[in-house]
Design a protein around this motif. Structure first.
Motif, short mmCIF file in Angstrom:
data_model
loop_
_atom_site.label_atom_id
_atom_site.label_comp_id
_atom_site.label_asym_id
_atom_site.label_seq_id
_atom_site.Cartn_x
_atom_site.Cartn_y
_atom_site.Cartn_z
N ALA A 180 0.85 -1.19 0.00
CA ALA A 180 0.00 0.00 0.00
C ALA A 180 0.88 1.24 0.00
N ALA A 181 0.39 2.30 -0.61
CA ALA A 181 1.12 3.56 -0.65
C ALA A 181 0.11 4.69 -0.81
N SER A 182 0.56 5.91 -0.59
CA SER A 182 -0.27 7.09 -0.78
C SER A 182 0.66 8.28 -0.94
N MET A 183 0.11 9.39 -1.42
CA MET A 183 0.93 10.59 -1.52
C MET A 183 1.44 11.01 -0.14
N ALA A 184 0.60 10.84 0.88
CA ALA A 184 1.01 11.19 2.23
C ALA A 184 2.15 10.28 2.71
N ARG A 185 2.07 8.99 2.41
CA ARG A 185 3.12 8.07 2.83
C ARG A 185 4.43 8.40 2.14
N TYR A 186 4.38 8.66 0.85
CA TYR A 186 5.60 9.04 0.13
C TYR A 186 6.20 10.32 0.74
N ALA A 187 5.34 11.31 1.01
CA ALA A 187 5.82 12.58 1.57
C ALA A 187 6.46 12.37 2.93
N ASP A 188 5.82 11.56 3.77
CA ASP A 188 6.38 11.31 5.10
C ASP A 188 7.65 10.49 5.02
N ASP A 189 7.74 9.57 4.05
CA ASP A 189 9.00 8.86 3.82
C ASP A 189 10.13 9.84 3.57
N LEU A 190 9.85 10.84 2.73
CA LEU A 190 10.89 11.81 2.37
C LEU A 190 11.29 12.65 3.57
N ALA A 191 10.33 13.04 4.39
CA ALA A 191 10.67 13.80 5.60
C ALA A 191 11.53 12.96 6.53
#
Length: 259
Positions: free
Chosen positions: A63-74
């Motif tokens: 599973a993934a989401s734009m929020a998950r990708y963004a938080d991964d980057l942070a």
């Protein structure tokens, strides 16, 4: 280097020293698409080039989401001990993630470069096509997505060798990661209302021959943000950094130098 985030091994390349620039790739690509730009700018900037979860050399999740990708980057920035505000450079899906990163981590954003992207969410028919792609990829492998995407990414004049290189690269992505990304794209939030809230320096870049995110809607987005501007790159489709790297790098360097 490999960075452990959310029990996943995520890959990130770092080029140079100086003020930080964070590059976010598109779907279903990898950080490789930014390598030329990062190398060209590494004389003055610290260029951070991750592979998103499920892409390139990073591990995948179902599973993934734009929020998950963004938080991964942070979280990745924290692991890299990079707490200075970054210039976020995102292309296509990378632009959608950039909007989410801006909303969730505003204090970490110094400026934004939004390339060949859009603010609107998928319409129902578009979301249905994403779901069909996800199912096809899980059944037959990531090549199914590469077959659909490759001709949409490039201007007609791009060499067959470049097309084949990226078809092969997309085909190597883990199917579970590509399927998760397709579904994340289908369910992403509409970012139109975010445009008028953006108060950092913003540059839009688009290929003249981009049929996925054409120049006209990009121009409308630029008008919605105070002080933003648009650069159109001739001879490029949806992938200016790899189709016209010299011109793209010149534009990006100029923007970074202006900050």
């Amino acid at each position: 280097m490999v960075i452990e985030i959310d029990n996943l091994a995520l890959h990130c390349e770092v080029f140079g020293e100086g003020e930080p620039v964070l590059f976010i790739h598109g779907f279903p690509l990898s950080g490789e698409m930014w390598r030329g730009a990062a190398e060209a700018l590494s004389d003055r900037w610290r260029c951070l080039v991750p592979d998103l979860r499920g892409h390139g050399r990073s591990a995948a999740s179902a599973a993934a989401s734009m929020a998950r990708y963004a938080d991964d980057l942070a979280a990745m920035l924290d692991k890299l001990r990079e707490w200075r505000p970054v210039v976020v450079v995102g292309l296509s899906m990378g632009g959608y993630i950039a909007f989410e990163f801006y909303r969730r981590h505003r204090a970490r954003v110094r400026a934004m470069v939004l390339c060949d992207t859009r603010a609107e969410a998928d319409a129902p028919d578009g979301a249905a096509k994403r779901e069909a792609m996800a199912q096809e990829v899980l059944k037959n492998g990531s090549r199914a997505a590469a077959d659909v995407m490759v001709d949409k990414l490039f201007a007609p004049g791009v060499s067959p060798q470049l097309r084949q290189h990226w078809h092969d690269a997309m085909s190597r992505n883990p199917p579970v990661g590509v399927a998760a990304a397709a579904r994340a794209l289908a369910t992403r939030p509409d970012s139109t209302s975010t445009l008028t809230t953006i108060d950092c320096p913003t540059l839009f870049v688009v290929g003249r021959e981009d049929t996925l995110t054409p120049p006209a809607p990009m121009e409308a987005m630029a008008r919605a943000i105070r002080g933003a501007r648009l650069e159109i790159i001739e001879g490029a489709g949806h992938m200016p950094p790899v189709e016209q790297p010299g011109e793209f790098n010149r534009i990006l360097r100029g923007f970074l130098e202006s900050l």
